[in-house]
Design an enzyme around this catalytic site. Structure first.
Site, PDB file in Angstrom:
ATOM      1  N   LYS A 424      -8.357  10.822  -0.707  1.00  0.00           N
ATOM      2  CA  LYS A 424      -8.660   9.541  -1.357  1.00  0.00           C
ATOM      3  C   LYS A 424      -9.507   9.948  -2.916  1.00  0.00           C
ATOM      4  O   LYS A 424     -10.617   9.350  -3.451  1.00  0.00           O
ATOM      5  CB  LYS A 424     -10.513   9.205  -0.418  1.00  0.00           C
ATOM      6  CG  LYS A 424     -10.282   8.505   0.554  1.00  0.00           C
ATOM      7  CD  LYS A 424      -8.989   7.453   0.934  1.00  0.00           C
ATOM      8  CE  LYS A 424      -8.443   6.114   0.335  1.00  0.00           C
ATOM      9  NZ  LYS A 424      -7.614   5.996   0.298  1.00  0.00           N
ATOM     10  N   THR A 425      -8.856  11.028  -3.609  1.00  0.00           N
ATOM     11  CA  THR A 425      -9.176  11.117  -4.575  1.00  0.00           C
ATOM     12  C   THR A 425      -8.017  10.942  -5.649  1.00  0.00           C
ATOM     13  O   THR A 425      -8.656  10.973  -6.722  1.00  0.00           O
ATOM     14  CB  THR A 425      -9.637  12.834  -5.064  1.00  0.00           C
ATOM     15  OG1 THR A 425      -8.296  13.401  -4.619  1.00  0.00           O
ATOM     16  CG2 THR A 425     -10.889  12.949  -4.113  1.00  0.00           C
ATOM     17  N   GLY A 426      -7.003  10.217  -5.470  1.00  0.00           N
ATOM     18  CA  GLY A 426      -6.333   9.965  -6.575  1.00  0.00           C
ATOM     19  C   GLY A 426      -4.735  10.298  -6.312  1.00  0.00           C
ATOM     20  O   GLY A 426      -3.958  10.830  -6.620  1.00  0.00           O
ATOM     21  N   THR A 428      -1.954  10.763  -4.019  1.00  0.00           N
ATOM     22  CA  THR A 428      -1.179   9.621  -4.056  1.00  0.00           C
ATOM     23  C   THR A 428      -0.456   9.304  -5.796  1.00  0.00           C
ATOM     24  O   THR A 428       0.667   9.234  -5.564  1.00  0.00           O
ATOM     25  CB  THR A 428      -1.377   8.418  -3.177  1.00  0.00           C
ATOM     26  OG1 THR A 428      -1.539   8.447  -2.333  1.00  0.00           O
ATOM     27  CG2 THR A 428       0.205   7.514  -3.115  1.00  0.00           C
ATOM     28  N   LYS A 641      -4.132   1.817  -2.222  1.00  0.00           N
ATOM     29  CA  LYS A 641      -4.726   2.383  -3.256  1.00  0.00           C
ATOM     30  C   LYS A 641      -4.680   1.704  -4.402  1.00  0.00           C
ATOM     31  O   LYS A 641      -4.414   0.915  -4.746  1.00  0.00           O
ATOM     32  CB  LYS A 641      -3.359   3.367  -3.918  1.00  0.00           C
ATOM     33  CG  LYS A 641      -2.996   4.227  -2.708  1.00  0.00           C
ATOM     34  CD  LYS A 641      -3.297   5.428  -2.072  1.00  0.00           C
ATOM     35  CE  LYS A 641      -2.463   4.971  -0.666  1.00  0.00           C
ATOM     36  NZ  LYS A 641      -3.062   6.527   0.110  1.00  0.00           N
ATOM     37  N   GLY A 642      -6.338   2.290  -4.531  1.00  0.00           N
ATOM     38  CA  GLY A 642      -6.932   1.307  -5.419  1.00  0.00           C
ATOM     39  C   GLY A 642      -7.617   0.116  -5.343  1.00  0.00           C
ATOM     40  O   GLY A 642      -7.504  -1.290  -5.502  1.00  0.00           O
ATOM     41  N   GLN A 644     -10.085  -3.311  -3.200  1.00  0.00           N
ATOM     42  CA  GLN A 644     -10.915  -4.185  -3.951  1.00  0.00           C
ATOM     43  C   GLN A 644     -11.845  -4.069  -2.501  1.00  0.00           C
ATOM     44  O   GLN A 644     -11.407  -4.403  -1.477  1.00  0.00           O
ATOM     45  CB  GLN A 644      -9.833  -5.517  -3.941  1.00  0.00           C
ATOM     46  CG  GLN A 644      -9.191  -5.838  -5.233  1.00  0.00           C
ATOM     47  CD  GLN A 644      -9.710  -4.892  -6.779  1.00  0.00           C
ATOM     48  OE1 GLN A 644     -10.350  -5.782  -6.739  1.00  0.00           O
ATOM     49  NE2 GLN A 644      -9.234  -4.823  -7.146  1.00  0.00           N
TER      50      GLN A 644
HETATM   51  N1  LIG Z   1      -3.298   5.018 -10.797  1.00  0.00           N
HETATM   52  C1  LIG Z   1      -4.673   5.186  -9.585  1.00  0.00           C
HETATM   53  N2  LIG Z   1      -3.810   3.695  -8.621  1.00  0.00           N
HETATM   54  C2  LIG Z   1      -4.012   3.523  -7.055  1.00  0.00           C
HETATM   55  N3  LIG Z   1      -5.304   4.446  -6.947  1.00  0.00           N
HETATM   56  C3  LIG Z   1      -5.462   5.380  -8.224  1.00  0.00           C
HETATM   57  C4  LIG Z   1      -5.347   5.832  -8.839  1.00  0.00           C
HETATM   58  N4  LIG Z   1      -5.707   6.706  -9.849  1.00  0.00           N
HETATM   59  C5  LIG Z   1      -6.482   6.960  -8.438  1.00  0.00           C
HETATM   60  N5  LIG Z   1      -6.705   6.215  -7.598  1.00  0.00           N
HETATM   61  C6  LIG Z   1      -7.622   6.420  -6.842  1.00  0.00           C
HETATM   62  O1  LIG Z   1      -6.617   6.935  -5.491  1.00  0.00           O
HETATM   63  C7  LIG Z   1      -7.555   6.857  -4.470  1.00  0.00           C
HETATM   64  C8  LIG Z   1      -6.699   7.220  -3.394  1.00  0.00           C
HETATM   65  O2  LIG Z   1      -6.162   8.459  -2.826  1.00  0.00           O
HETATM   66  P1  LIG Z   1      -5.107   8.944  -2.389  1.00  0.00           P
HETATM   67  O3  LIG Z   1      -3.937   8.893  -3.383  1.00  0.00           O
HETATM   68  O4  LIG Z   1      -6.231  10.639  -2.269  1.00  0.00           O
HETATM   69  O5  LIG Z   1      -5.667   8.674  -1.233  1.00  0.00           O
HETATM   70  S1  LIG Z   1      -5.120   9.131   0.358  1.00  0.00           S
HETATM   71  O6  LIG Z   1      -6.172  10.375   0.379  1.00  0.00           O
HETATM   72  O7  LIG Z   1      -4.239   9.351  -0.107  1.00  0.00           O
HETATM   73  O8  LIG Z   1      -5.140   8.200   1.630  1.00  0.00           O
HETATM   74  C9  LIG Z   1      -8.234   5.273  -4.870  1.00  0.00           C
HETATM   75  O9  LIG Z   1      -8.888   5.042  -3.634  1.00  0.00           O
HETATM   76  P2  LIG Z   1      -9.772   3.514  -3.786  1.00  0.00           P
HETATM   77  O10 LIG Z   1     -10.535   3.436  -4.621  1.00  0.00           O
HETATM   78  O11 LIG Z   1     -10.904   3.922  -3.118  1.00  0.00           O
HETATM   79  O12 LIG Z   1      -8.769   2.182  -2.539  1.00  0.00           O
HETATM   80  C10 LIG Z   1      -8.071   5.020  -6.719  1.00  0.00           C
HETATM   81  O13 LIG Z   1      -9.760   4.509  -6.758  1.00  0.00           O
END
Ligand SMILES: Nc1ncnc2c1ncn2[C@@H]1O[C@H](COP(=O)(O)OS(=O)(=O)O)[C@@H](OP(=O)(O)O)[C@H]1O
EC number: 2.8.2.8
Length: 691
Positions: A424-426, A428, A641-642, A644
């Site tokens: 959940k730190t980004g 992906t 990811k991202g 709401q």
């Molecule tokens: N470009 C872009 N697009 C979408 N999301 C982005 C991006 N950059 C960073 N993030 C943040 O990444 C969070 C998800 O983290 P992960 O990909 O590490 O999650 S996971 O552990 O693989 O499930 C996700 O967390 P949430 O906002 O809680 O959904 C995002 O805040």
């Protein structure tokens, strides 16, 4: 009261003996007089005027005089501690002298009142490999076989139940001169006198096989040979030529060994590396126990004493207190490899093993014991249970391992860096952006584990490196690229840093641990985790250790523990130089990924750098940066990811800031130590006392 020891440069050159009455002696045994020369010319000798001092060993100064006139000089002295309450053992020279090494072990044991003691039992197994394989001219004759049996009988007086363990390759039976073929027959006439194990039918290295049927067919030929000649084929032990296939693991060998011979034990010198020998270890893979093997100094072509490297003097040195002797002293379980050729010609192996066992008997109280490979393996892993789990090294970092690695496997099949999380730190987003890079290539997603391979942290690791490498196929489009893998759960797993240490470097992304925990909760909620139906975020994070049900506590731990960044990073730094751990500010990755990726390209030393600014852009609808498509549109990460969701309630945020305070404080210190000039804004915010 004094012990006078300040006689420097005193030449004690000859004759060492031990005080058989000394209470220090445990492994060491007063075995008579060891006639030098003793190493070094700067010995100190001790004279004393009080009974607190008691000699442990003596030497003598031979310069000039007759042997009868030698005066014993105390070279190792025990201080019973009567004067100041501190017991000591004083050495008049360093540990270059083998007897001092024994005495040092004994001193540790004596002074620690037995706490730092090693067992006195020493298991010895001597394999004679390449039976029937030897080239013509270096094989055994009939008399060599008789001498082997007679020596074995004598060795049994020193090592009860001892039998040489013979590894055969049937294809080469009767391929020698007339006398050598007679030697082969004599071996088989005495088949019951020895233990046996299967070697490869044609002595080909197993890593050269890539076809199961072919390997199975050849192993079956050796089995048929054993049956036809009455060779017992049930030892469940085998050894591969040149350690090939055992480590680095060639799965095919393990599969076929189990199928044809029901192999459960093998041995190698190569795990984790040949050198240093003292660091060799064992492991268990797919039910096959791999024992570490020791080196006895006899190789296929070590067949004449005058051609032994350094001649007879060197061989005797190794036996009489030197390398071979010490190998047995330091290792409770010894598996030695020798070859048929060492028992023909000058029969060097017979001389070597009988002499070293005699020397052990003369100078130590060690009890030499002999067991079969299965029993040895059971004992070994009972003694060292922490070795059962393998740690796969990178074959590309060891020239010897590369030589016994299938040509079908390539260094390109292993990642050059890992994105380790936390979740959940980004991760992906970083994975996606890096995959766009023309010089970087990501792993193929795994269907089993939600796309990530999750090799280093779970049971997949036991499937071995061959399994892992399937996710990094080599083809024209990826060759010469920097290959990487991302598994977000690596970051906070205890075992992972140790396992990945051979695969450098690593990338971690950090965001506010409070916000990370909240994002993780939202993720679990979106996946229908029952805990999120029962408990609010606040209830989860504040779950009480003594009152909350276990399932809730486990859930809370999974939510909060990864955010203790300093703790986890410290663990990574136990295995990695900080230059190999690249830390990304996750907030920057969200707000300014181009800068973050430029920095990362510098870290990977990629030139010329890829221009991300024209390949990713902010998508107002998504609220994040996304990939620019050729047609002009954007491709953003999926809805997972991202997400709401409502912002975190103030009370929970306050609670988490307090909760993470010690970890965040430690993180600031750690980042400073790692020479990070800027501290992330989220970290400053989380640490601010405005609340
Ligand atoms: N470009 C872009 N697009 C979408 N999301 C982005 C991006 N950059 C960073 N993030 C943040 O990444 C969070 C998800 O983290 P992960 O990909 O590490 O999650 S996971 O552990 O693989 O499930 C996700 O967390 P949430 O906002 O809680 O959904 C995002 O805040």
């Amino acid at each position: 009261m004094y012990v006078d020891a300040a006689i420097q440069n005193f030449p004690v050159t000859d004759d060492a003996m031990l005080n058989s009455a000394s209470p220090v002696l445990r492994v060491a045994r007063a075995g008579g007089v060891y006639q030098g020369p003793l190493p070094g010319d700067d010995w100190s000798v001790f004279t004393a005027n009080h009974t607190t001092y008691e000699p442990v060993a003596w030497g003598s100064n031979s310069s000039g005089g007759e042997r009868d006139e030698y005066i014993p000089l105390a070279t190792v002295m025990q201080d019973h501690g009567m004067y100041d309450g501190i017991s000591r053992v004083l050495f008049g020279n360093g540990l270059n002298f083998w007897l001092h090494r024994l005495l040092f072990l004994d001193s540790l044991s004596y002074l620690s009142k037995g706490l730092l003691s090693i067992s006195l039992e020493r298991q010895v197994l001597v394999d004679i490999d390449d039976i029937f394989v030897g080239e013509s001219g270096i094989r055994m004759w009939k008399d060599d076989v008789h001498d082997l049996i007679e020596t074995q009988d004598r060795i049994r007086q020193l090592v009860p139940g001892f039998k040489f363990n013979l590894g055969f390759s049937g294809k080469y039976f009767h391929r020698g001169t007339w006398e050598e073929n007679e030697g082969d027959d004599t071996i088989l006439e005495n088949v019951d006198k020895f233990n046996w194990f299967c070697h490869m039918w044609n002595h080909m290295q197993p890593h050269l096989y890539n076809n199961e049927t072919h390997l199975e067919y050849e192993m079956s030929l050796n089995k048929a040979f054993a049956e036809a000649h009455g060779i017992p084929a049930n030892s469940s032990y085998s050894v591969a030529p040149h350690h090939s296939g055992v480590y680095p693991v060639h799965e095919l060998l393990y599969t076929v060994w189990k199928k044809v011979w029901k192999i459960r034990v093998t041995s190698t010198e190569e795990y984790p590396h040949l050198r240093p020998a003292r660091l060799r270890r064992g492991f268990v893979h797919r039910g096959i126990k791999v024992l570490p093997r020791q080196t006895c100094g006899l190789f296929t072509h070590t067949i004449y004493v005058d051609r032994y490297p350094g001649g007879r003097r060197k061989l005797d040195e190794s036996i009489m207190g030197g390398e071979l002797f010490q190998t047995i002293v330091y290792n409770p379980i010894n598996v030695f490899m020798s070859h048929m050729s060492n028992y023909g010609s000058d029969r060097l192996a017979l001389y070597t093993f009988e002499s070293v066992f005699q020397f052990i008997r003369c100078w130590t109280n060690l009890k030499l014991v002999s067991s079969g490979p299965m029993e040895l393996a059971d004992k070994y892993f009972k003694m060292y249970p922490e070795e059962i789990d393998p740690v796969w090294g990178n074959p590309c970092l060891d020239q010897r391992h590369l030589k016994i690695w299938s040509y079908k496997k390539s260094c390109q099949h292993l990642p050059k860096f890992l994105v380790i999380g936390p979740q959940k730190t980004g991760t992906t987003a970083l994975y996606t952006f890096l995959s766009m890079h023309p010089n970087i290539s990501a792993n193929i997603p795994s269907k089993e584990t939600f796309e990530e391979i999750q090799f280093f942290n779970g049971r997949n690791y036991y499937k071995g490196l061959d399994w892992y490498m399937q996710f990094f196929p080599s083809n024209d489009s990826v060759d010469n690229k920097i290959v990487f893998e991302k598994s977000a759960t690596y970051f906070d797993s205890d075992i992972v840093p140790k396992r990945v240490q051979a695969l450098l470097p690593n990338v971690t992304i950090l965001i506010s641990p409070a916000k990370r925990a909240y994002s993780w909760y939202q993720h679990a909620k979106a996946h229908g985790d029952p805990n999120t139906l029962k408990y609010s975020f606040h209830q989860v994070i504040t779950a009480n250790e003594s009152v909350a049900p276990k399932s809730l506590r486990d859930f809370r731990n999974r939510c909060l523990n990864p955010g203790k960044y300093a703790l986890h990073i410290e663990r990574w730094l136990d295995y990695f130089h900080h230059n190999n751990l690249h830390i990304i500010d996750g907030d920057q990755l969200k707000s300014n990924p181009v800068d973050v990726l430029d920095q990362f390209q510098k870290f990977l030393k990629i030139t010329p750098p890829f221009d991300y600014s024209s390949h990713i852009r902010y998508d107002a609808k998504k609220g994040f940066f996304c990939k620019v498509l050729e047609g002009g549109g954007n491709k953003c990460l999926g809805k997972g990811k991202g997400r709401q969701y409502a912002t975190m309630d103030a009370e929970s945020y306050k609670y988490l800031r307090e909760y993470y305070m010690p970890y965040n404080t430690a993180l600031v210190k750690l980042l400073r130590k790692l020479e990070h000039t800027t501290i992330p804004q989220w970290l400053k915010d989380d640490l601010s006392y405005s609340w």
